[in-house]
Write an enzyme that holds these catalytic residues in place. Structure first.
Site, short mmCIF file in Angstrom:
data_model
loop_
_atom_site.label_atom_id
_atom_site.label_comp_id
_atom_site.label_asym_id
_atom_site.label_seq_id
_atom_site.Cartn_x
_atom_site.Cartn_y
_atom_site.Cartn_z
N LYS A 181 -6.40 -56.88 -43.29
CA LYS A 181 -5.03 -56.56 -43.69
C LYS A 181 -4.29 -56.11 -42.43
O LYS A 181 -4.35 -54.95 -42.04
CB LYS A 181 -5.05 -55.43 -44.74
CG LYS A 181 -3.93 -55.47 -45.76
CD LYS A 181 -2.53 -55.40 -45.19
CE LYS A 181 -2.09 -53.97 -44.91
NZ LYS A 181 -0.82 -53.91 -44.17
N GLU A 255 -10.27 -44.54 -37.74
CA GLU A 255 -9.75 -44.28 -36.39
C GLU A 255 -8.29 -43.86 -36.57
O GLU A 255 -7.44 -44.69 -36.87
CB GLU A 255 -9.83 -45.55 -35.53
CG GLU A 255 -11.24 -46.02 -35.24
CD GLU A 255 -11.98 -45.11 -34.27
OE1 GLU A 255 -11.35 -44.22 -33.66
OE2 GLU A 255 -13.20 -45.27 -34.14
N CYS A 289 -2.42 -44.20 -29.61
CA CYS A 289 -3.14 -43.07 -30.20
C CYS A 289 -3.65 -42.11 -29.14
O CYS A 289 -3.79 -40.92 -29.40
CB CYS A 289 -4.29 -43.58 -31.07
SG CYS A 289 -5.40 -44.67 -30.18
N GLU A 393 1.58 -35.30 -34.02
CA GLU A 393 1.61 -36.51 -33.20
C GLU A 393 3.08 -36.98 -33.10
O GLU A 393 3.68 -37.34 -34.11
CB GLU A 393 0.76 -37.61 -33.85
CG GLU A 393 0.64 -38.85 -33.00
CD GLU A 393 -0.22 -39.94 -33.66
OE1 GLU A 393 -0.12 -40.12 -34.89
OE2 GLU A 393 -0.97 -40.63 -32.94
P1 NAD Z 1 -0.13 -46.47 -40.80
O1 NAD Z 1 -1.14 -45.47 -41.22
O2 NAD Z 1 1.25 -46.31 -41.31
O3 NAD Z 1 -0.58 -47.95 -41.23
C1 NAD Z 1 -1.80 -48.51 -40.82
C2 NAD Z 1 -2.17 -49.64 -41.75
O4 NAD Z 1 -2.47 -49.10 -43.04
C3 NAD Z 1 -1.07 -50.69 -41.98
O5 NAD Z 1 -1.66 -51.96 -42.04
C4 NAD Z 1 -0.52 -50.29 -43.35
O6 NAD Z 1 0.08 -51.36 -44.06
C5 NAD Z 1 -1.78 -49.83 -44.06
N1 NAD Z 1 -1.57 -48.91 -45.19
C6 NAD Z 1 -0.51 -48.13 -45.47
N2 NAD Z 1 -0.73 -47.41 -46.59
C7 NAD Z 1 -1.96 -47.74 -47.03
C8 NAD Z 1 -2.78 -47.32 -48.12
N3 NAD Z 1 -2.36 -46.40 -49.00
N4 NAD Z 1 -4.01 -47.85 -48.25
C9 NAD Z 1 -4.47 -48.76 -47.37
N5 NAD Z 1 -3.74 -49.21 -46.32
C10 NAD Z 1 -2.51 -48.71 -46.15
O7 NAD Z 1 -0.16 -46.50 -39.21
P2 NAD Z 1 0.79 -47.30 -38.20
O8 NAD Z 1 2.14 -46.66 -38.21
O9 NAD Z 1 0.66 -48.74 -38.43
O10 NAD Z 1 0.04 -46.98 -36.80
C11 NAD Z 1 0.26 -45.84 -36.05
C12 NAD Z 1 -0.82 -44.81 -36.27
O11 NAD Z 1 -2.10 -45.38 -35.98
C13 NAD Z 1 -0.69 -43.63 -35.32
O12 NAD Z 1 -0.95 -42.45 -36.03
C14 NAD Z 1 -1.77 -43.87 -34.27
O13 NAD Z 1 -2.24 -42.72 -33.61
C15 NAD Z 1 -2.84 -44.50 -35.11
N6 NAD Z 1 -3.76 -45.26 -34.27
C16 NAD Z 1 -5.04 -44.79 -34.09
C17 NAD Z 1 -5.91 -45.48 -33.24
C18 NAD Z 1 -7.32 -45.01 -33.02
O14 NAD Z 1 -8.13 -45.82 -32.55
N7 NAD Z 1 -7.69 -43.79 -33.34
C19 NAD Z 1 -5.47 -46.64 -32.59
C20 NAD Z 1 -4.17 -47.08 -32.80
C21 NAD Z 1 -3.31 -46.39 -33.66
#
Ligand code: NAD
Length: 494
Positions: A181, A255, A289, A393
């Protein structure tokens, strides 16, 4: 931009080897954050698409898991080669268009993704089990690893290609099949990595793709075919994912977000520390991140570090066209929500007494389209640890600079958020570096280096930054289940 390799608009679901539209034809617009224009439409998967994709992955599992490690390695290696040969032009271009990072940064991400597939191709050939004599009677124990089954891989928008490779690399090597996804905000560049895997000879159904919003991700987790949820995203969504997965006691790899401290000790080499802090604060507009969220400088160096940092930050080149200016330092933020969130952090810090040293608002230059999501590189001084910018963050181009007297004080401040992904320490004192590395509660610690990503080393968070590790050999663990077979030798029949 038309691209023959990409699925047609609205036909971004891959189910059992077929690219197609959603069963109910629902779509979502894909927006270019640099100017607010619509790039294309992506499919919004429906419940029946989600069910079909999961069944396809479950049906493909015995075939894929049944191949030898060597056979899986060959396909992964071929996928990396095909991606490099056919898609290393288009995939980075789409990445820049859909998530705003300048082209050179997109290219770096895409190249690294191919390297990750190569790395796990090699790992696929190294799987070993163990055998030992039992400690009671004539028994023997065999311990071997089996793939966990169908993986739901849920990806964010900020590194959509790389983070997909971090999951399918180890997962395919281990013998798992996938329902992916991608983020609804940046799915296209990653689809080209999936295409390369298909073209490398992956059996249909081994990788399936469901584009769509968070509801698609939530529904996917509920499916009985899914054994592991491999999720990268924010802490807030990660908690929802963990709760949903717990209902079915599904395995999770999480992650999540971070708030990385950058500690500059009095003996630090500022010729290194200043440009490295700058890059890790502002590249990808601070939306990484492991971006530096908080800078702590030992009191004696505070003025010098701050002056040099602000001078360097004021020279950063912000682009409104990451294709035309591939070497720019940063582009737009991802969306209006991100701009509002970062601006709120800046405003709250200023109203609580922080000094604005640079930036602080949208650039006024007419170069920046009014429908794009821009903020200037921002530097704040006189910040305190209770400000939002020092606790949450920010995920934007903001560098708050605080000071400390003793290393102990800096470690305490660095540890004082719920996050624990990455921390950086600049010092020439080896003892101080070891002392701090033991006490900093972060999954990755960079000593005189501003990146904790290394293909052979585990990457992941402590505290609320996640559960489990990706990359390196430990990156395989989530995708494998250990099995113990105990065997009693019987007397040979006469
Ligand atoms: P997000 O949590 O908004 O979305 C991530 C994914 O989850 C998207 O594909 C979204 O459609 C999906 N999603 C949303 N609600 C969901 C639910 N209820 N159930 C299942 N899936 C759902 O994050 P984002 O805005 O896309 O990314 C930014 C965040 O990701 C930041 O907090 C960043 O720090 C983190 N991040 C972490 C790492 C790591 O390796 N630790 C790497 C990159 C980004």
């Amino acid at each position: 931009m038309v691209n023959e390799a990409l699925p047609k608009a609205g036909q971004t679901l891959l189910i059992n080897g077929n690219w197609r539209a959603a069963n109910d034809s629902s779509t979502l617009p894909l927006i270019n954050p640099a100017n607010g224009t619509e790039l294309t439409q992506i499919a919004q998967a429906s419940a029946s698409d989600i069910a079909e994709a999961c069944l396809a992955a479950a049906n493909a599992f015995p075939t894929w898991a049944g191949l030898s490690g060597r056979e899986r390695a060959h396909i992964l290696q071929r996928a990396a080669a095909i991606y490099r040969e056919r898609y290393l032009e288009d995939s980075p271009r789409w990445l820049t268009l859909e998530n705003g990072k300048p082209l050179n940064d997109s290219l770096k991400e895409c190249r690294y993704s191919a390297d990750v597939l190569d790395f796990y191709a090699a790992e696929a050939r190294r799987f070993r089990g163990s055998h030992f004599a039992g400690d009671q009677g004539a028994t023997h124990s065999f311990v071997f690893q089996q793939p966990v089954g169908v993986v739901a891989a849920i990806i964010p928008w900020n590194f959509p290609v790389d983070l997909l490779a971090w999951k399918i690399g180890p997962g395919l090597a281990a013998g798992c099949t996938f329902v992916i996804k991608p983020s609804e905000e940046a799915p296209l560049a990653a689809l080209l990595l999936v295409k390369a895997c298909e073209e490398a000879g992956l059996p249909p159904g081994t990788l399936n793709v469901l584009t769509g919003d968070g509801q698609v991700g939530a529904a996917l987790i509920e499916r009985p075919e899914v054994s592991l949820v491999a999720f990268t995203g924010s802490v807030a969504t990660g908690k929802r994912v963990a709760q949903a997965a717990a209902k079915g006691l599904k395995r999770t790899l999480l992650e999540l977000g971070g708030s990385a401290p950058f500690i500059v000790c009095r003996d630090a080499n500022l010729d290194l520390a200043v440009p490295e802090a700058l890059r890790r604060c502002f590249s990808h507009t601070g939306q990484i991140c492991i971006s530096v969220n908080r800078i702590f400088v030992q009191r004696d160096l505070l003025e010098e570090f701050t002056d040099r940092f602000v001078a360097a930050a004021s020279q950063l080149h912000v682009t409104s066209d990451g294709l035309a200016e591939p070497a720019a330092d940063m582009g737009p933020l991802m969306n209006a929500h991100a701009v509002a969130h970062v601006q709120a952090h800046i405003d709250q810090a200023r109203s609580a007494g922080a000094t604005l040293l640079l930036g602080g608002s949208r650039p006024r230059d007419a170069r920046f389209p009014s429908d794009g999501f821009y903020l200037q590189p921002t530097v704040l001084g006189a910040v305190s640890t209770d400000m939002r910018v020092m606790q949450e963050e920010t995920f934007g181009p903001v560098a708050p600079i605080a000071s400390f007297h003793t290393l102990e004080e800096a470690i305490h401040a660095a540890n004082s958020t719920p996050y624990g992904l990455a921390a950086y320490l600049y010092t020439q004192d080896l003892d101080a570096a070891f002392y701090a590395s033991q006490r900093l509660q972060f999954g990755g610690i960079g000593i005189n280096v501003n990146d904790v990503t290394d293909i052979r080393s585990p990457f992941g968070g402590m505290k609320q930054s996640g559960l489990g590790r990706e990359m390196g050999e430990p990156g395989l663990d989530a995708y494998r289940e250990m099995k113990h077979v105990r065997y009693r030798l019987q007397l040979p029949r006469q």
